[in-house]
Design a protein around this motif. Structure first.
Motif, short mmCIF file in Angstrom:
data_model
loop_
_atom_site.label_atom_id
_atom_site.label_comp_id
_atom_site.label_asym_id
_atom_site.label_seq_id
_atom_site.Cartn_x
_atom_site.Cartn_y
_atom_site.Cartn_z
N SER A 284 -16.15 32.43 -14.47
CA SER A 284 -16.43 31.05 -14.86
C SER A 284 -16.10 30.83 -16.34
CB SER A 284 -17.91 30.73 -14.63
OG SER A 284 -18.23 29.43 -15.09
N ALA A 285 -15.71 29.60 -16.66
CA ALA A 285 -15.55 29.21 -18.06
C ALA A 285 -16.89 28.93 -18.72
CB ALA A 285 -14.66 27.97 -18.16
N HIS A 286 -17.96 28.84 -17.91
CA HIS A 286 -19.31 28.61 -18.41
C HIS A 286 -19.38 27.38 -19.32
CE1 HIS A 286 -20.62 32.26 -16.56
NE2 HIS A 286 -19.89 33.03 -17.32
N HIS A 287 -18.83 26.28 -18.82
CA HIS A 287 -18.94 25.04 -19.59
C HIS A 287 -20.35 24.48 -19.54
CE1 HIS A 287 -18.45 21.06 -21.12
NE2 HIS A 287 -18.57 20.49 -19.94
N LEU A 288 -20.98 24.53 -18.36
CA LEU A 288 -22.33 24.00 -18.20
C LEU A 288 -23.23 25.05 -17.56
CD1 LEU A 288 -21.49 20.46 -16.72
CD2 LEU A 288 -22.19 20.96 -19.07
N TYR A 289 -24.51 25.01 -17.92
CA TYR A 289 -25.50 25.85 -17.25
C TYR A 289 -26.45 24.92 -16.52
CZ TYR A 289 -28.56 29.73 -16.18
OH TYR A 289 -29.28 30.69 -15.51
N THR A 290 -26.37 24.94 -15.20
CA THR A 290 -27.17 24.04 -14.38
C THR A 290 -28.17 24.82 -13.54
OG1 THR A 290 -25.51 24.05 -12.64
CG2 THR A 290 -25.40 22.27 -14.25
N LEU A 291 -29.30 24.17 -13.28
CA LEU A 291 -30.32 24.66 -12.35
C LEU A 291 -30.59 23.57 -11.32
CD1 LEU A 291 -32.92 26.14 -14.88
CD2 LEU A 291 -31.17 27.39 -13.61
N TRP A 292 -31.00 24.00 -10.14
CA TRP A 292 -31.41 23.05 -9.11
C TRP A 292 -32.91 23.23 -8.88
CZ3 TRP A 292 -26.95 24.81 -5.38
CH2 TRP A 292 -25.72 24.38 -5.90
N VAL A 293 -33.62 22.12 -8.95
CA VAL A 293 -35.08 22.14 -8.80
C VAL A 293 -35.48 21.18 -7.69
CG1 VAL A 293 -35.42 22.74 -11.24
CG2 VAL A 293 -35.41 20.33 -10.56
N ASP A 294 -36.74 21.09 -7.42
CA ASP A 294 -37.26 20.17 -6.40
C ASP A 294 -36.84 18.74 -6.75
OD1 ASP A 294 -38.72 18.55 -4.71
OD2 ASP A 294 -40.67 19.39 -5.23
N PRO A 295 -36.05 18.08 -5.89
CA PRO A 295 -35.59 16.72 -6.22
C PRO A 295 -36.71 15.72 -6.41
CG PRO A 295 -35.07 17.27 -3.93
CD PRO A 295 -35.52 18.53 -4.58
N GLU A 296 -37.85 15.95 -5.78
CA GLU A 296 -38.98 15.04 -5.94
C GLU A 296 -39.60 15.16 -7.33
OE1 GLU A 296 -39.73 12.77 -3.71
OE2 GLU A 296 -38.06 13.54 -2.50
N ARG A 297 -39.40 16.30 -7.98
CA ARG A 297 -39.98 16.54 -9.31
C ARG A 297 -38.93 16.56 -10.42
NH1 ARG A 297 -42.30 21.46 -10.31
NH2 ARG A 297 -43.44 20.42 -11.97
N ARG A 298 -37.65 16.46 -10.06
CA ARG A 298 -36.59 16.64 -11.05
C ARG A 298 -36.75 15.75 -12.28
NH1 ARG A 298 -31.02 15.32 -10.91
NH2 ARG A 298 -31.70 13.20 -10.38
N ASP A 299 -36.94 14.45 -12.09
CA ASP A 299 -37.00 13.55 -13.24
C ASP A 299 -38.23 13.83 -14.10
OD1 ASP A 299 -34.69 12.50 -12.29
OD2 ASP A 299 -35.47 10.49 -11.88
N ALA A 300 -39.35 14.17 -13.47
CA ALA A 300 -40.55 14.52 -14.24
C ALA A 300 -40.31 15.78 -15.07
CB ALA A 300 -41.73 14.73 -13.29
N ILE A 301 -39.58 16.74 -14.50
CA ILE A 301 -39.25 17.97 -15.23
C ILE A 301 -38.34 17.65 -16.41
CG2 ILE A 301 -38.00 20.17 -15.06
CD1 ILE A 301 -39.03 20.34 -12.16
N LEU A 302 -37.35 16.79 -16.18
CA LEU A 302 -36.46 16.37 -17.28
C LEU A 302 -37.26 15.78 -18.43
CD1 LEU A 302 -33.60 14.52 -15.34
CD2 LEU A 302 -33.33 16.61 -16.67
N HIS A 303 -38.16 14.87 -18.14
CA HIS A 303 -38.93 14.20 -19.18
C HIS A 303 -39.85 15.19 -19.91
CE1 HIS A 303 -37.24 10.59 -17.74
NE2 HIS A 303 -38.02 10.42 -16.69
#
Length: 372
Positions: A284-303
């Motif tokens: 990988s070029a490792h441009h981004l490091y992404t994680l996948w979390v519970d979609p119901e909680r994703r926005d709360a985790i972001l904030h």
């Protein structure tokens, strides 16, 4: 602790190069851009490079140079930035989405052949996060059905997969030098071609369809120029090219540091409850490091992460769910369920060479605490 989402790796030599351009004759496309094109061609192994103002412009010109016309279709992915679709629409053609692999987020090559219709002209895969699509499989589909491939390499310069590098099995590879990219000049891009005539055509279309650019008009005896095609304004100026020329020499070293950071992140998140890490096949070029979390909680985790000093983003929401593309193409979120699920689950963490180990450990600790 405050951890910024991104910081560039420009150095004093890059700044000096810009100052040299500002003291020279040419501020627009000229000798510095030509020098960068030659160095980038050598780095990628692709012989004909045209430096441009954006990856969006690069993809648009590549499609035009390959003869895409109104009514045609191009197969692509809904898990990407919007430009991958809009450049197809700029040609009057239609983006046709194929869902993504559930464990990588990459275009699912096994599903592409089923999407081919009599109107299909090409495939536009995206090397997401810096990881390459299965180009050998896609090239086989393209050959069987007589299709071109244009690669969206906005995240992918340094990557490879199955012994293949970007652009090796396609007509053209399109790159981004946007502010947050591994190789950056703020705004910029390039097309890399195998075909010299296609490169010459895309260069002409990038300069209003004129027969001579500014550099060509300046040197030697004055000759009148002509407009020989309908063109656009996509050329890259020497000011921004000056930021790229020597930065390219440091790219492999910066990539090595990205690999170290990713390894430290991966170790820190191993076994963490509520966190899934996408698989990244190949190098990988490792441009981004992404994680996948519970979609119901994703926005709360972001904030919550933002509140604790960790800057985050979402790369990306599935674009077939965005208002304009949803309405223009007639899609619903459930049409491509894997892309929709990933888009509702994604969190992008800081990843850049200037991150310190202390910052990385703070991000890991904070994300684990919030996600659980």
């Amino acid at each position: 602790m405050q951890v910024e989402f991104y910081r560039h790796s420009l150095d004093d030599k890059d700044v000096d190069n810009v100052l040299s351009v500002l003291r020279s004759v040419f501020l627009t496309s000229g000798p510095v851009g030509a020098k960068f094109e030659a160095k980038f061609a050598a780095y990628t192994g692709l012989p004909h490079v045209v430096a441009l103002s954006s990856c969006s412009g690069a993809m648009h010109l590549a499609l035009l140079a390959l003869g895409l016309r109104p009514g045609d279709e191009v197969i692509t992915t809904p898990m990407t930035f919007i430009a991958t679709s809009t450049v197809i629409m700029h040609c009057g053609a239609k983006p046709v989405y194929v869902d993504v692999e559930p464990d990588t987020g990459l275009l699912d090559a096994a599903k592409v052949a089923a999407a081919v219709t009599p109107r299909t002209r090409g495939i536009l895969p995206v090397h997401l996060y810096g990881a390459m699509c299965d180009m050998r499989a896609l090239a086989a589909v393209a050959e069987e059905h007589g299709l071109f491939i244009v690669e969206d390499c906005a995240h992918a310069i340094e990557c490879s997969r199955d012994g293949v590098r970007p652009g090796e099995l396609s007509a053209a590879a399109c790159y981004s030098f946007y502010a947050t990219k591994n190789l950056t000049c703020g705004e910029g891009g390039a097309i890399a071609w195998h075909d010299a005539d296609k490169a010459a055509l895309s260069r002409q279309l990038a300069n209003h369809g004129m027969s001579k650019n500014a550099s060509g008009r300046y040197h030697g005896k004055y000759e009148h120029w002509d407009m020989v095609a309908e063109g656009w304004k996509y050329n890259l100026d020497d000011i921004r090219a000056a930021l790229l020329v020597d930065q390219l020499d440091r790219l492999d070293g910066l990539h090595a540091r990205r690999q170290e950071i990713v390894a430290r992140y991966d170790a820190g998140f191993a076994g963490a409850p509520g966190i899934v890490r996408p698989r990244a096949p190949g190098v990988s070029a490792h441009h981004l490091y992404t994680l996948w979390v519970d979609p119901e909680r994703r926005d709360a985790i972001l904030h919550e992460l933002k509140g604790r000093g960790v800057a985050v983003a979402v790369n990306y929401r599935a674009i077939h769910t965005l208002s304009f593309l949803r309405d223009a193409l007639g899609h619903a979120p459930g049409d491509f369920p894997e892309a929709d699920r990933i888009g509702r689950s994604t969190i992008t963490l800081p990843l850049y060479p200037k991150l310190t180990d202390e910052q990385i450990d703070y991000v890991v600790e904070t994300v684990r605490d919030v996600a659980k």
